[in-house]
Structure formats: structure tokens, C-alpha cells
Write a protein that holds these residues in place. Structure first.
Motif, PDB file in Angstrom:
ATOM      1  N   LEU A 159      -2.861 -15.469   4.561  1.00  0.00           N
ATOM      2  CA  LEU A 159      -2.634 -15.441   3.117  1.00  0.00           C
ATOM      3  C   LEU A 159      -2.622 -13.989   2.658  1.00  0.00           C
ATOM      4  N   HIS A 160      -1.501 -13.574   2.053  1.00  0.00           N
ATOM      5  CA  HIS A 160      -1.329 -12.178   1.641  1.00  0.00           C
ATOM      6  C   HIS A 160      -1.783 -12.010   0.185  1.00  0.00           C
ATOM      7  N   VAL A 161      -2.697 -11.086  -0.027  1.00  0.00           N
ATOM      8  CA  VAL A 161      -3.274 -10.873  -1.361  1.00  0.00           C
ATOM      9  C   VAL A 161      -2.953  -9.449  -1.820  1.00  0.00           C
ATOM     10  N   ASP A 162      -2.182  -9.334  -2.897  1.00  0.00           N
ATOM     11  CA  ASP A 162      -1.726  -8.033  -3.394  1.00  0.00           C
ATOM     12  C   ASP A 162      -2.682  -7.493  -4.446  1.00  0.00           C
ATOM     13  N   VAL A 163      -3.325  -6.397  -4.122  1.00  0.00           N
ATOM     14  CA  VAL A 163      -4.301  -5.778  -5.024  1.00  0.00           C
ATOM     15  C   VAL A 163      -3.653  -4.540  -5.647  1.00  0.00           C
TER      16      VAL A 163
ATOM     17  N   ILE B 224       6.076  -7.146   7.519  1.00  0.00           N
ATOM     18  CA  ILE B 224       7.078  -6.685   6.565  1.00  0.00           C
ATOM     19  C   ILE B 224       6.889  -7.393   5.231  1.00  0.00           C
ATOM     20  N   ASP B 225       7.144  -6.658   4.145  1.00  0.00           N
ATOM     21  CA  ASP B 225       6.767  -7.152   2.815  1.00  0.00           C
ATOM     22  C   ASP B 225       7.802  -6.751   1.773  1.00  0.00           C
ATOM     23  N   GLY B 226       8.433  -7.769   1.189  1.00  0.00           N
ATOM     24  CA  GLY B 226       9.326  -7.530   0.062  1.00  0.00           C
ATOM     25  C   GLY B 226      10.705  -8.119   0.253  1.00  0.00           C
TER      26      GLY B 226
ATOM     27  N   THR C  86      -5.464  -8.452   2.760  1.00  0.00           N
ATOM     28  CA  THR C  86      -5.440  -7.760   1.464  1.00  0.00           C
ATOM     29  C   THR C  86      -4.624  -6.474   1.572  1.00  0.00           C
ATOM     30  N   HIS C  87      -3.625  -6.385   0.726  1.00  0.00           N
ATOM     31  CA  HIS C  87      -2.710  -5.238   0.673  1.00  0.00           C
ATOM     32  C   HIS C  87      -3.140  -4.397  -0.524  1.00  0.00           C
ATOM     33  N   LEU C  88      -3.765  -3.252  -0.257  1.00  0.00           N
ATOM     34  CA  LEU C  88      -4.321  -2.433  -1.325  1.00  0.00           C
ATOM     35  C   LEU C  88      -3.282  -1.445  -1.862  1.00  0.00           C
ATOM     36  N   MET C  89      -2.821  -1.699  -3.071  1.00  0.00           N
ATOM     37  CA  MET C  89      -1.905  -0.771  -3.733  1.00  0.00           C
ATOM     38  C   MET C  89      -2.698  -0.082  -4.829  1.00  0.00           C
ATOM     39  N   ILE C  90      -3.630   0.747  -4.403  1.00  0.00           N
ATOM     40  CA  ILE C  90      -4.554   1.397  -5.334  1.00  0.00           C
ATOM     41  C   ILE C  90      -4.735   2.857  -4.929  1.00  0.00           C
TER      42      ILE C  90
END
Ligand code: DX5
Ligand code: ZN
Length: 220
Positions: free
Chosen positions: A31-35, A173-175, A64-68
Motif C-alpha cells: 500500500l503506497h502512502v503519499d506524505v 515506479i510512480d506516476g 511511505t513516500h516522503l515528499m517533505i
């Protein structure tokens, strides 16, 4: 073979438990979680408390994909909240080695993320300290964007980098991943396919996971 990692960014957050159960029923194991923090990317999503709640609701691998900004200050906290995989953008962290090592020491898989405009040469060192590379095939921040075609060549280039170095690093890969491109991306060497709108943007997320799995399976 590859895994589908549904991104909850496109889910109905009011019914999150049901949405998660549906993709699990469809055969997804990650499960991919976008932060997102509204600083590294121009959008704000969810954080630690939500990851903690999801942990109680599922036995799926939580990615968890951290975009921070300053991800090094939070990465280990996400492991403690229940994440099994934590990825950090190379563009956001001048101390990537320390951050990746911290994630591993805390007991999770460590990933380094690369934006579409960042050359893969930026991760030639970090890749030795990562369990996976998350290649962005859109600019991070929003679901439902179009796959950037050049990403396909970048998956191949990354696959070659990993093989040449004899590393055991997975490619995620994401997007913009959907039925029209998943087979090509699999053929190029990606192993974990993040899919947000192609799963939760449909009436039947379980069935969407099944068809994405079958579509690519023809080619691998
Ligand atoms: C974008 C996020 C993605 C997003 C993917 O910043 O990192 O994980 O949810 O959504 P789709 O599959 O709709 O492009
Ligand atoms: Zn993501």
C-alpha cells in the motif's frame, strides 16, 4: 513478476478501511502512502497519525513516500508508526546516507526517490545504501497526471546501473501508471508499480488491481 502498489492518494479517505480492504482483495500486497508537506511539493496530504491507523487496519506492506523537506527528521518516525518501506527524495536530503541508514536500522526497507528532472547519476552513490529506488514518472505532488514517456528509458538505464553494480535493489515506479503502459514499464525492468487513479479512480478498485496485474503479466 511485479507488484501493484495502490496509492491511497486517490482513495476516498472517509472510507479508507474499505478502500484498503478492496485492493488487498484484488491481490495487492503493498500500500503506497503519499506524505506531502506543502513545501517540497505544492500539496498537503497525510502524516504519522494516519500511517499509525492504517497499520492497525491491514497486514499489507506499508510503503511511505516522503515528499517533505528535511526528511531525515521524520523518516524513522514513519518506521515507528508502522511503515515497512520509507522512501526519501534525493533532491530533499543532503544527508541521504544517514537517512537511509536510519531507516534500515529502524527495521524497514530504505528507498531513494528521483524526480523526472534529476539525472540518475545523482544516485550513483546513494544506490549502494538503498533497498529500492522509486523513479518518479510524473512530477510529485498530485495524482492523475500523465506518464512522462521518457521515464521508460530511465527505467532501463536504472536497471542497467543496478545490474552493472551487482546490487539487489528493486525498482519502483510512480506516476501515471495504467493499463496502457504497465506492460512496457514491466518489460523495462520496474518491479513495483504504484497506481493511484488507475485503481481508486475506478468503480471497482479490486478488479482494477486484478486487471493491472494481468495486463503486465503477459510480458514478463
Ligand atoms: C504523486 C504521487 C503518486 C500518485 C500517483 O506525487 O507520488 O504516488 O498518487 O497517482 P497516479 O497513479 O494517479 O499518477
Ligand atoms: Zn507516491
Amino acid at each position: 513478476m511485479y507488484s501493484i502498489a495502490p496509492s491511497i492518494l486517490s482513495a476516498n479517505f472517509v472510507r479508507l478501511e474499505e478502500e484498503i480492504a478492496a485492493v488487498e482483495r484484488g491481490g495487492a500486497s503493498i500500500l503506497h502512502v503519499d506524505v506531502m508537506d506543502g513545501r517540497f511539493v505544492p500539496n498537503i496530504t497525510i502524516g504519522l497519525p494516519v500511517v499509525k491507523s492504517i497499520r492497525k487496519a491491514t497486514s499489507m506492506t506499508i510503503d511511505t513516500h516522503l515528499m517533505i523537506v528535511e526528511p531525515g527528521n521524520y523518516a524513522v518516525q514513519f518506521v515507528e508508526a508502522g511503515a515497512d518501506m520509507v522512501s526519501v527524495h534525493i533532491e530533499a536530503d543532503p544527508h541521504i546516507h544517514r537517512t537511509l541508514q536510519g531507516i534500515r536500522d529502524a527495521g524497514a526497507k530504505a528507498g531513494v526517490v528521483v524526480n523526472p528532472g534529476t539525472p540518475l547519476s545523482a544516485i550513483t552513490e546513494a544506490i549502494y545504501h538503498a533497498d529500492f529506488v522509486l523513479l518518479m514518472s510524473v512530477n510529485p505532488g498530485f495524482g492523475g497526471q500523465k506518464f512522462i514517456p521518457r521515464s521508460l528509458a530511465r527505467v532501463r538505464e536504472l536497471r542497467q546501473m543496478i545490474t552493472e553494480r551487482g546490487l539487489n535493489v528493486k525498482i519502483e515506479i510512480d506516476g501515471g501508471i495504467d493499463l496502457s503502459n504497465i506492460a512496457d514499464v514491466a518489460e523495462a525492468g520496474a518491479e513495483i508499480m504504484v497506481a493511484g487513479s488507475a485503481v481508486f479512480g475506478t468503480d471497482d478498485p479490486a478488479e482494477a488491481v486484478r486487471s493491472l496485474t494481468q495486463k503486465g503479466a503477459v510480458w514478463v
